[in-house]
Motif scaffolding. Sequence first.
Motif, PDB file in Angstrom:
ATOM      1  N   GLY A  35       0.861  -1.179   0.000  1.00 40.53           N
ATOM      2  CA  GLY A  35       0.000   0.000   0.000  1.00 40.53           C
ATOM      3  C   GLY A  35       0.892   1.221   0.000  1.00 40.53           C
ATOM      4  O   GLY A  35       2.032   1.141   0.454  1.00 40.53           O
ATOM      5  N   THR A  36       0.423   2.316  -0.520  1.00 37.87           N
ATOM      6  CA  THR A  36       1.256   3.507  -0.632  1.00 37.87           C
ATOM      7  C   THR A  36       1.798   3.904   0.740  1.00 37.87           C
ATOM      8  O   THR A  36       1.039   4.318   1.619  1.00 37.87           O
ATOM      9  N   PRO A  37       3.123   3.764   0.980  1.00 38.79           N
ATOM     10  CA  PRO A  37       3.652   4.079   2.311  1.00 38.79           C
ATOM     11  C   PRO A  37       3.953   5.572   2.469  1.00 38.79           C
ATOM     12  O   PRO A  37       4.583   6.183   1.616  1.00 38.79           O
ATOM     13  N   VAL A  38       3.476   6.131   3.556  1.00 38.41           N
ATOM     14  CA  VAL A  38       3.747   7.525   3.879  1.00 38.41           C
ATOM     15  C   VAL A  38       4.485   7.555   5.217  1.00 38.41           C
ATOM     16  O   VAL A  38       4.034   6.931   6.189  1.00 38.41           O
ATOM     17  N   VAL A  39       5.602   8.259   5.270  1.00 42.62           N
ATOM     18  CA  VAL A  39       6.376   8.367   6.508  1.00 42.62           C
ATOM     19  C   VAL A  39       6.082   9.697   7.177  1.00 42.62           C
ATOM     20  O   VAL A  39       6.168  10.755   6.556  1.00 42.62           O
ATOM     21  N   ARG A  40       5.697   9.619   8.435  1.00 38.94           N
ATOM     22  CA  ARG A  40       5.458  10.813   9.245  1.00 38.94           C
ATOM     23  C   ARG A  40       6.335  10.709  10.482  1.00 38.94           C
ATOM     24  O   ARG A  40       6.538   9.619  11.010  1.00 38.94           O
ATOM     25  N   THR A  41       6.850  11.822  10.946  1.00 42.03           N
ATOM     26  CA  THR A  41       7.709  11.793  12.133  1.00 42.03           C
ATOM     27  C   THR A  41       7.025  12.476  13.316  1.00 42.03           C
ATOM     28  O   THR A  41       6.157  13.330  13.145  1.00 42.03           O
ATOM     29  N   HIS A  42       7.424  12.049  14.500  1.00 44.11           N
ATOM     30  CA  HIS A  42       6.963  12.725  15.713  1.00 44.11           C
ATOM     31  C   HIS A  42       8.179  13.035  16.578  1.00 44.11           C
ATOM     32  O   HIS A  42       9.240  12.427  16.429  1.00 44.11           O
ATOM     33  N   GLU A  43       8.013  13.996  17.471  1.00 46.44           N
ATOM     34  CA  GLU A  43       9.120  14.405  18.336  1.00 46.44           C
ATOM     35  C   GLU A  43       9.569  13.250  19.229  1.00 46.44           C
ATOM     36  O   GLU A  43       8.754  12.439  19.671  1.00 46.44           O
ATOM     37  N   ALA A  44      10.858  13.224  19.471  1.00 50.21           N
ATOM     38  CA  ALA A  44      11.417  12.171  20.313  1.00 50.21           C
ATOM     39  C   ALA A  44      10.968  12.356  21.757  1.00 50.21           C
ATOM     40  O   ALA A  44      10.845  13.478  22.250  1.00 50.21           O
ATOM     41  N   SER A  45      10.675  11.234  22.403  1.00 50.36           N
ATOM     42  CA  SER A  45      10.347  11.258  23.828  1.00 50.36           C
ATOM     43  C   SER A  45      11.455  10.537  24.583  1.00 50.36           C
ATOM     44  O   SER A  45      12.380  10.002  23.984  1.00 50.36           O
ATOM     45  N   GLU A  46      11.380  10.513  25.880  1.00 52.26           N
ATOM     46  CA  GLU A  46      12.406   9.841  26.670  1.00 52.26           C
ATOM     47  C   GLU A  46      12.386   8.338  26.415  1.00 52.26           C
ATOM     48  O   GLU A  46      11.345   7.749  26.146  1.00 52.26           O
ATOM     49  N   GLY A  47      13.552   7.746  26.488  1.00 53.77           N
ATOM     50  CA  GLY A  47      13.642   6.303  26.296  1.00 53.77           C
ATOM     51  C   GLY A  47      13.761   5.904  24.841  1.00 53.77           C
ATOM     52  O   GLY A  47      14.080   6.712  23.969  1.00 53.77           O
ATOM     53  N   GLU A  48      13.481   4.638  24.590  1.00 53.95           N
ATOM     54  CA  GLU A  48      13.586   4.085  23.244  1.00 53.95           C
ATOM     55  C   GLU A  48      12.505   4.661  22.332  1.00 53.95           C
ATOM     56  O   GLU A  48      11.419   5.018  22.793  1.00 53.95           O
TER      57      GLU A  48
END
Length: 317
Positions: A35-48
């Motif tokens: 399926g058409t892949p769309v990459v979205r990012t989110h801000e890093a949080s603590e930990g992994e």
Amino acid sequence: MSKPHPSCALLLDLDERIVSNDLRLEIDRCYSYLGTPVVRTHEASEGEPVNSIRMMVRVGAREYLDSSVEGADALWNDYIEHWLLNQVHAVDNQMKIFNRRQREENKPELIFTWLEIELQGGRLMVRMRLDSSCGIDPKESIWVSRVREALNAGALGQGVVTVTLPSEASYKEQYAAGMAALAARKLAEQEAERAAAEAAAEAAEAAEEAAEASFMTSPALVAEAEEAALAAKEASDIVVKARIQKDLEAVERGELEKTPEQIVAERIAEEAHLGEDIQKKYALPEADFPLAFDQWTVTYADGSTRDFDATSGVLAD
């Protein structure tokens, strides 16, 4: 009525720390057939990093979530449910294969924590936690149908927007029990390996002593070698037979001080080891422990949450 054809778009919501142009290109190359892949990012949080992969289920403008709409149940039961199982299987397989390729190329693996299944244009989100292998048994997709049933029966209350499986409390309990069981299994495996190694060493020592006692430099050795070569011919692997024959000829010339039995055993063991290495290279990882999805957390439009026991059908206060 024409036969419906469900389709899927993929949204990969990734921690911004791990996203690079190379990773985007690799995702597009490997996931596009699903399926058409769309990459979205989110801000890093603590930990992994915590990443999710979302399957957005599309069947045109047809209603399939609300059972009160005519044809919705038939559409779900006759088409979407089975299609969803196949789609989850494909996504599960691709996540594991992608990471195997990353390991082979000494690149960081792309680990997902959640599989999100978006229904009816975002009206309902079903979030399923992935196991430690970054996977999920496709048969567990049946829980999406059970969420739909509970929603339509009114068992989850009004204004439901997201259902998370399992609930955080349930996952913590499963994690503690699962990791304890894993530690016990590893300890038992280590003990079994140690016992097997000791037994193998004793057997090898006994075999060596017997070989030394029976080793001959007379014509009888040639006859013994021929018998061993004949036994080797019964093996299916041509490479093993060729190597055995070469060593046997060296024995006849006095260039190698080994019995035919030792030669056959060593060569077959070498090839078996190579086969094991190949199997390990292409094997997909196993989860530390299986997940159960019968305890849910229901999130409502106002941001409130309540836990739901899918076994008893009880919604917590």
